[in-house]
Design an enzyme around this catalytic site. Structure first.
Site, PDB file in Angstrom:
ATOM      1  N   CYS A 169       0.814  -1.224   0.000  1.00 40.14           N
ATOM      2  CA  CYS A 169       0.000   0.000   0.000  1.00 40.14           C
ATOM      3  C   CYS A 169       0.842   1.267   0.000  1.00 40.14           C
ATOM      4  O   CYS A 169       0.324   2.344  -0.316  1.00 40.14           O
ATOM      5  CB  CYS A 169      -0.928  -0.011   1.202  1.00 40.14           C
ATOM      6  SG  CYS A 169      -1.871  -1.550   1.381  1.00 40.14           S
ATOM      7  N   HIS A 209      -3.653   6.840   2.536  1.00 34.38           N
ATOM      8  CA  HIS A 209      -4.035   5.501   2.091  1.00 34.38           C
ATOM      9  C   HIS A 209      -5.413   5.192   2.659  1.00 34.38           C
ATOM     10  O   HIS A 209      -5.685   5.438   3.839  1.00 34.38           O
ATOM     11  CB  HIS A 209      -3.001   4.486   2.582  1.00 34.38           C
ATOM     12  CG  HIS A 209      -3.407   3.064   2.373  1.00 34.38           C
ATOM     13  ND1 HIS A 209      -3.955   2.614   1.196  1.00 34.38           N
ATOM     14  CD2 HIS A 209      -3.353   1.979   3.205  1.00 34.38           C
ATOM     15  CE1 HIS A 209      -4.213   1.320   1.299  1.00 34.38           C
ATOM     16  NE2 HIS A 209      -3.865   0.921   2.502  1.00 34.38           N
ATOM     17  N   ASN A 224     -10.200  -0.607   0.393  1.00 37.17           N
ATOM     18  CA  ASN A 224      -8.736  -0.565   0.374  1.00 37.17           C
ATOM     19  C   ASN A 224      -8.237  -1.136  -0.957  1.00 37.17           C
ATOM     20  O   ASN A 224      -8.378  -2.320  -1.215  1.00 37.17           O
ATOM     21  CB  ASN A 224      -8.199  -1.378   1.546  1.00 37.17           C
ATOM     22  CG  ASN A 224      -6.677  -1.378   1.643  1.00 37.17           C
ATOM     23  OD1 ASN A 224      -5.980  -1.002   0.705  1.00 37.17           O
ATOM     24  ND2 ASN A 224      -6.162  -1.818   2.781  1.00 37.17           N
TER      25      ASN A 224
END
Length: 334
Positions: A115, A255, A285
């Site tokens: 990520c 994020h 996500n």
């Protein structure tokens, strides 16, 4: 010779058409919409078609970024693809994109930092441009996480979605562009988020598939503790390196892993939530795609104006973290 300033010339994004809502998930695993929203902030996510690899989403995002910048693919010097769900182990998906885009003069490689990958790749792009080695570097964060998620595991399948975001980096006006970076890792936490059977340590076999080891496994509590501690801290470090203070920030693009983690970072940085770019409720996500998709959506919605100070911040498997500070160089209608 004056120092070259590197910044973002254009952005793009692409998400699959298919929407998977929390109510859809209620029919698949033992969960419910209220629980997912309360714990994560996610209402829905996008899921790629069976025949839709990450390169397809990445190509669309890349083409949008190039068009936004007004730069032809033939002008690209380098393509960096941040992903943990590449089309294949080899060749690099960046090489696939180099061919499809017609970027015949570009070098290309993939980068694995989960990520945090987009910001890691942005730091490399910035150094190549500032050094004068390259002029145009395309950075893409893209994932098809739906194909490595265990749809029988209610702890993970509710979290993730598919998508791709891209940014074209190049020379910008002096005083604008990328101002600082903070990259870090803590490999002792690597087992907290991994795909156990996915490489040379534990190759995929019929037995590992039977044990469902070829899917994402996560210690949610450990990752949450790590993330709430590091997200705000890494931005503070980047601000210090840029010679700035928290009050100088106009926007935070974090994020998109969990709304509570985002809120904790905003609180530490004394940032009102209307200055935090959030799309987790729509996409979940998307790992390496989360930051560039959020950035591109905000840019194309004209939320940024030239001169705005923007922080990007992420964390992920590794464990890794990354942040940067930029002074937005793009004219709103440019």
């Amino acid at each position: 010779m004056p120092k070259i300033s590197a910044g973002i010339l254009g952005t793009g994004y692409c998400v699959p058409e298919h929407v998977l809502t929390n109510f859809d998930l209620e029919k698949m695993v033992q969960t419910n919409d209220a629980w997912i929203v309360e714990r994560t902030g996610i209402h829905e996510r996008r899921i790629a078609a069976e025949d839709e690899p990450v390169s397809v989403l990445a190509q669309r995002a890349a083409e949008m970024a190039l068009a936004d910048a007004g730069v032809a693919a033939e002008k690209l010097d380098l393509i960096i693809m941040a992903t943990l769900t590449s089309d294949r182990i080899i060749p690099a998906t960046a090489c696939v994109l180099q061919d499809r885009l017609g970027a015949k003069h570009a070098a290309a490689f993939d980068l694995s930092a989960a990520c945090s990958g987009f910001v890691y790749a942005a730091s490399i792009a910035t150094q190549f441009i500032e050094s004068g080695i390259y002029r145009h570097v395309l950075v893409i964060g893209g994932e098809i996480l739906s194909k490595v998620i265990d749809w029988q595991d209610r702890n993970t399948c509710v979290l993730f979605g598919d998508g791709a975001g891209a940014a074209l980096f190049g020379p910008v006006e002096e005083g604008y562009g990328m101002r600082s970076f903070d990259l870090g890792s803590d490999g002792s936490g690597g087992d907290a988020l991994d795909i156990p059977s996915s490489g040379s340590l534990c190759p995929v076999t019929p037995e590992t598939i039977k044990q469902r080891l070829n899917f994402v496994h996560m210690d949610g509590k450990a990752v949450f503790r790590f993330a709430t501690k590091i997200m705000g801290k890494t931005v503070e470090t980047s601000l210090e390196r840029a010679g700035m203070r928290r009050e100088d920030l106009d926007f935070l693009v974090p994020h998109q892993a969990n709304i509570r983690i985002i809120q904790a970072a905003a609180k530490r940085l004394d940032m009102p939530m209307d200055k935090v770019i959030i799309n987790i409720h729509r996409y979940g996500n998307m790992s390496a795609a989360s930051i560039p998709v959020a950035l591109a959506e905000a840019a194309h919605a004209h939320q940024f104006k030239k001169g705005d100070i923007i922080a990007l911040a992420g964390f992920g498997a590794g464990l890794t973290w990354a942040s940067c500070i930029m002074k937005w160089a793009k004219e709103e209608n440019g």
